[in-house]
Design an enzyme around this catalytic site. Structure first.
Site, short mmCIF file in Angstrom:
data_model
loop_
_atom_site.label_atom_id
_atom_site.label_comp_id
_atom_site.label_asym_id
_atom_site.label_seq_id
_atom_site.Cartn_x
_atom_site.Cartn_y
_atom_site.Cartn_z
CD GLU A 1 -2.77 -1.21 -0.09
OE1 GLU A 1 -3.01 -0.14 -0.71
OE2 GLU A 1 -3.14 -2.32 -0.51
CG HIS B 1 -0.90 1.20 -4.45
ND1 HIS B 1 -0.82 1.04 -5.82
CD2 HIS B 1 -1.48 0.06 -3.97
CE1 HIS B 1 -1.32 -0.15 -6.15
NE2 HIS B 1 -1.72 -0.76 -5.05
#
Length: 336
Positions: free
Chosen positions: A164, A167
Site C-alpha cells: 500500500e 501505491h
C-alpha cells in the site's frame, strides 16, 4: 509474465511518480471527454439541440462539463475523505493491541519507503483487505479491515502495508482516488440520462434527427458507465504488479507478501461495503468474482486486479522458490 514484476524493480520512484502524474492528467482528460460526449448526447436526444427546432445553446453539455470539473476538484482535495467515510473507516485506537501493532508496522514501512507517516484507519469487517488513498504522499491514508489483522501475522501484514505504501510512493493513490469519484459521476449522469428518456418528447418525436446520430448517442449513454469502468480496470491492473514489486524493494521479503496473498485468497470473503467504483483501490478485489482468478485477454479486460495466483507465482519466483511443492517451499522458507 514472469518478467512483469521484476522489470519494475530497478525503476527509480521519481520516474514512476512523473509517469503516474502524466497518466492522472490523461485519465482526467479522458473522463472529461466522456462527460462531454454524454452531455452532447443528452442535448441532442432530449433537448433537441443541434436541430432546427431545438435551442441554440447546449445546456446539458455545459452542465455535464461543470459537473465533471466540480467532481475533479472535489476528488483532488476531498476524495480520500469521501472514500474513507463511504467505506466506514475509523481512526486507529492505539489502546487496542492489534491496532498498536499495525501502527508500528506502518511506521516501519513508512521509514523504509521514505514516505511521511500516513494516517492509518481500520474498517470493522471480517473480509481481509486493505487500501491506500489520498492525493500525494503528504496527504495519504492507509486502511485495513479487522479481518486482515486477524488473518495475517506480522510478517504478512508488513508485506501488505509495504504494497500500500508502494501505491503512495508511486503516486498511484491520486490516480485511483480521482477514478473512484469520476466513476461515480459518470454512473450518476448516465442514470439520470436514461431516466430522462422516459419523459423526453424526443422519445416520441424524431424532430428531424438523424438515425446515424441517434443510435450512437443512445449507445453512449447506455454504455458510458461500462466504458469508464473498463478504463479504471486497465489502469488498476498494472498498478498492482508495480506495487507488489515496490513492496519487495521495501521489505526484501517477497515470501511475506506471497503468504499474505495466499491466506486472503483462501479466505474468499467479499467485502460488502465495496462497490464497483471503489474495487480498484483494494489490495485484492473486494467483490471476489470468479473472473478475477482467470487469465487471458477477456479476464484482463473485466477485472480490476491481476489473478492472485499469478501475483503469488511471481513473488515466489523473486524469492527463488518457484517450481517447488508447498512442503519444499515451507522447508526452504524456514531455513532462510
Amino acid at each position: 509474465m514472469a518478467e512483469r514484476l521484476d522489470s519494475h524493480a530497478p525503476e527509480d520512484f521519481r520516474d514512476r511518480q512523473a509517469r503516474n502524474r502524466w497518466l492522472s492528467a490523461w485519465i482526467i482528460l479522458l473522463f472529461l471527454i466522456l462527460f462531454l460526449l454524454v452531455g452532447l448526447a443528452v442535448d441532442y436526444l432530449y433537448l433537441d439541440a443541434f436541430t432546427p427546432s431545438g435551442p441554440a445553446f447546449p445546456w446539458a453539455t455545459v452542465l455535464a462539463l461543470g459537473f465533471a470539473s466540480a467532481l475533479s476538484l472535489t476528488s483532488y482535495y476531498h476524495g480520500s475523505e469521501l472514500i474513507l467515510r463511504s467505506l466506514g473507516a475509523e481512526p486507529l485506537d492505539i489502546q487496542i493491541p492489534e491496532h498498536r501493532e499495525l501502527h508500528n508496522v506502518v511506521t516501519e514501512m513508512a521509514l523504509a519507503s521514505g514516505c511521511p507517516m500516513p494516517k492509518v484507519y481500520v474498517i470493522f469487517d471480517p473480509a481481509p483487505n486493505a487500501f491506500a488513498t489520498g492525493r500525494d504522499e503528504f496527504h495519504a491514508s492507509v486502511c485495513v479491515t479487522t479481518g486482515l489483522l486477524t488473518l495475517l501475522d506480522r510478517e504478512e501484514t508488513q508485506g501488505v502495508m509495504a504494497h500500500e505504501l508502494g501505491h503512495v510512493r508511486n503516486d498511484d493513490i491520486l490516480l485511483m482516488t480521482l477514478v473512484s469519484i469520476l466513476l461515480g459521476g459518470i454512473a450518476l449522469l448516465s442514470d439520470w440520462s436514461q431516466r430522462s428518456f422516459n419523459t423526453s418528447r424526443s422519445r416520441r418525436e424524431s424532430g428531424g434527427k438523424s438515425a446515424a446520430l441517434v443510435i450512437p448517442a443512445v449507445l453512449l449513454i447506455l454504455f458510458a458507465p461500462l466504458i469508464s469502468r473498463l478504463l479504471a480496470m486497465a489502469v488498476s491492473r498494472q498498478r498492482e504488479y508495480l506495487a507488489d514489486a515496490t513492496a519487495v524493494e521495501y521489505t526484501r521479503n517477497p515470501v511475506g507478501l506471497a503468504k499474505a496473498l495466499q491466506k486472503i485468497r483462501g479466505a474468499a470473503m467479499p467485502f460488502s461495503r465495496a462497490s464497483r467504483g471503489t474495487a480498484h483501490l483494494f489490495f485484492v478485489n473486494p467483490l471476489r468474482r470468479r473472473v478475477d482468478d482467470r487469465e487471458g485477454r477477456l479476464a484482463d479486460l473485466l477485472s480490476t486486479h491481476p489473478p492472485i495466483a499469478r501475483r503469488i507465482m511471481l513473488l515466489y519466483q523473486m524469492a527463488g522458490l518457484q517450481g517447488m511443492s508447498k512442503g519444499q517451499r515451507d522447508k526452504e522458507i524456514k531455513a532462510q
